[in-house]
Enzyme design. Structure first.
Site, short mmCIF file in Angstrom:
data_model
loop_
_atom_site.label_atom_id
_atom_site.label_comp_id
_atom_site.label_asym_id
_atom_site.label_seq_id
_atom_site.Cartn_x
_atom_site.Cartn_y
_atom_site.Cartn_z
N LYS A 1 -2.44 -2.24 7.88
CA LYS A 1 -3.89 -2.08 7.98
C LYS A 1 -4.51 -3.13 8.90
CE LYS A 1 -8.04 -1.79 5.06
NZ LYS A 1 -8.54 -1.85 3.66
N ARG B 1 0.84 -1.19 0.00
CA ARG B 1 0.00 0.00 0.00
C ARG B 1 0.87 1.25 0.00
NH1 ARG B 1 -2.16 -3.76 3.47
NH2 ARG B 1 -4.29 -4.44 2.99
N HIS C 1 -2.80 2.98 -5.16
CA HIS C 1 -3.37 1.75 -4.61
C HIS C 1 -3.78 0.80 -5.74
CE1 HIS C 1 -5.01 -0.41 -1.09
NE2 HIS C 1 -5.86 -0.90 -1.96
N TYR D 1 -6.06 -23.76 9.50
CA TYR D 1 -5.27 -24.99 9.33
C TYR D 1 -4.05 -24.78 8.45
CZ TYR D 1 -9.06 -27.50 11.57
OH TYR D 1 -9.99 -27.93 12.48
N ARG E 1 -1.68 -2.25 -6.92
CA ARG E 1 -1.82 -3.55 -6.28
C ARG E 1 -2.82 -4.41 -7.06
NH1 ARG E 1 -1.08 -4.33 -0.84
NH2 ARG E 1 -3.28 -4.82 -0.41
N HIS F 1 -3.38 -9.60 2.55
CA HIS F 1 -4.83 -9.70 2.75
C HIS F 1 -5.15 -10.80 3.74
CE1 HIS F 1 -6.08 -7.68 -1.31
NE2 HIS F 1 -5.80 -6.81 -0.37
#
Length: 400
Positions: free
Chosen positions: A274, A247, A337, A373, A340, A363
């Protein structure tokens, strides 16, 4: 220019007689005792008790009263109480402000100030300034002098919808502030119910997608960036946004101590992310070369890679990279941005691993059960992907 107030050192503790007989001079002076307590004698003859302390490396000054209303004995008692607070990591000035507010929290203005004293310390300076501005502009003018118990849900809802007409995001922030302020009122025993209206009184935030430069335009953009007369540091900042898929704020706020150029990696601390989780970024050969160039040109003498031109102790201005896109004629096609999104689109088209792409973008996993898992961090895969992305950008730049 501030004139230093001279000290009168005492070989023995102060006495009531010495304090009483202290005569004014043309300039103010201090009679000091160990531990930070002193009597400030003003040219007017006024004598003021003060306690100078240091907390977390920052000096503070607490007023303890005026002599003779506050005797030497009482000043020492107040001084000892304040020293105990400092020893416990509590600022005695803030503690006193809190006590004063607690005695009169019946008005919204005092309640909001008390809430801020409790919560501001956990926030970043920029967040504190934004919250202060929103309260000052849109809540305090209407509710500051109102008794807290008289404020109703209906009038709060009406006020929020009025603000929403001109500033939807501000209205949502105000509702969050109100909810926290009235929860504070419940915590201190002022109210038993929170009158803040539910979120449904405001329109749902619409998702907006950042403009993203199509891959076929990437080469043109890079050539334009290379040929421009833009400040070299700003150019490198834009390229780092592209090469790392990070970012904009993460790049322009980067500090040299976060980088391991030998290990070709960048570790962004949780406080700057973030999602408030530390993010590891493998650096491509091209990114390392840019950073070495930057360090050579700047001697690494600043805390930040991209210091602010006006105040080098702060990072580059937030809109600097947006201005670069506008200056090069790409303002209507992309945002920093959006770079990305270009990265994500490119590798999704190639059928690359979604997990690796999302880890590169920092993310949070959509499938929380699977994430619970799957603890693999994909370090090798992420390094390969970001190197492939850097090579792709070079190919686009060189393809005419």
């Amino acid at each position: 220019m501030t004139t230093a107030i001279p000290l009168r050192e005492n070989s023995r503790p102060l006495t009531e007689t010495r304090v009483k007989n202290a005569k004014p001079n043309p300039r103010p002076y201090k009679l000091v005792e160990p531990g930070g307590l002193f009597l400030l004698v003003q040219p007017s003859g006024t004598k003021l008790w003060r306690y100078r302390f240091k907390l977390n490396g920052i000096e503070g000054l607490l007023a303890l009263g005026r002599y003779p209303d506050t005797t030497l004995k009482r000043a020492r008692e107040l001084h000892q109480d304040a020293r105990k607070l400092v020893a416990d990591g509590i600022n005695p000035v803030h503690h006193r402000q809190g006590e004063k507010l607690q005695t009169n929290l019946s008005t919204f203005g005092n309640l909001a100030a008390s809430w801020r004293l409790v919560t501001d310390g956990r926030l970043r300076p920029a967040t504190i300034k934004q919250r202060e501005r929103e309260l000052k502009n849109d809540l305090l003018p209407k509710f500051q002098s109102r008794p807290v118990a008289s404020i109703t849900r209906a009038e709060l809802a009406a006020h929020l919808t009025n603000v929403e007409k001109r500033a939807p995001e501000t209205a949502r922030n105000l509702r969050t502030h109100l909810d926290a302020i009235f929860e504070h009122a419940i915590d201190v025993g002022l109210l038993t119910a929170n009158p803040t209206p539910p979120r449904r009184v405001l329109a749902t935030r619409r998702s907006t997608h950042h403009l993203s430069l199509p891959s076929e335009r990437m080469g043109n953009f890079l050539r334009a960036l290379d040929a421009s007369r833009i400040n070299p540091e700003t150019r490198i900042a834009m390229l780092m946004v592209l090469l790392t898929a990070c970012r904009k704020n993460e790049v322009i706020g980067a500090e040299w101590k976060e980088f391991d150029l030998k290990g070709k990696s960048w570790t962004i601390p949780a406080a700057r992310m973030k999602a408030k989780q530390e993010h590891w970024v493998p650096l491509s050969e091209q990114a390392v070369e840019l950073l070495q160039e930057l360090r050579k040109d700047t001697d690494g003498k600043h805390l930040h890679l991209f210091p602010n031109r006006v105040d080098p102790t702060r990072p580059m201005a937030n809109r600097s990279l947006n201005a670069v896109l506008e200056r090069l004629g790409y303002g209507g096609e992309s945002t920093p941005h959006g770079m990305r999104a270009a990265f994500s689109t490119h590798f999704n088209k190639l059928g690359a691993s979604v997990d690796v792409i999302e880890h590169c973008l920092a993310h949070a996993p959509v499938n929380r059960v699977r994430a619970a898992y799957n603890r693999h961090a994909y370090h090798d895969e992420r390094r390969s992907m970001l190197q492939a992305w850097a090579d792709y950008l070079d190919h686009q730049r060189n393809e005419l």
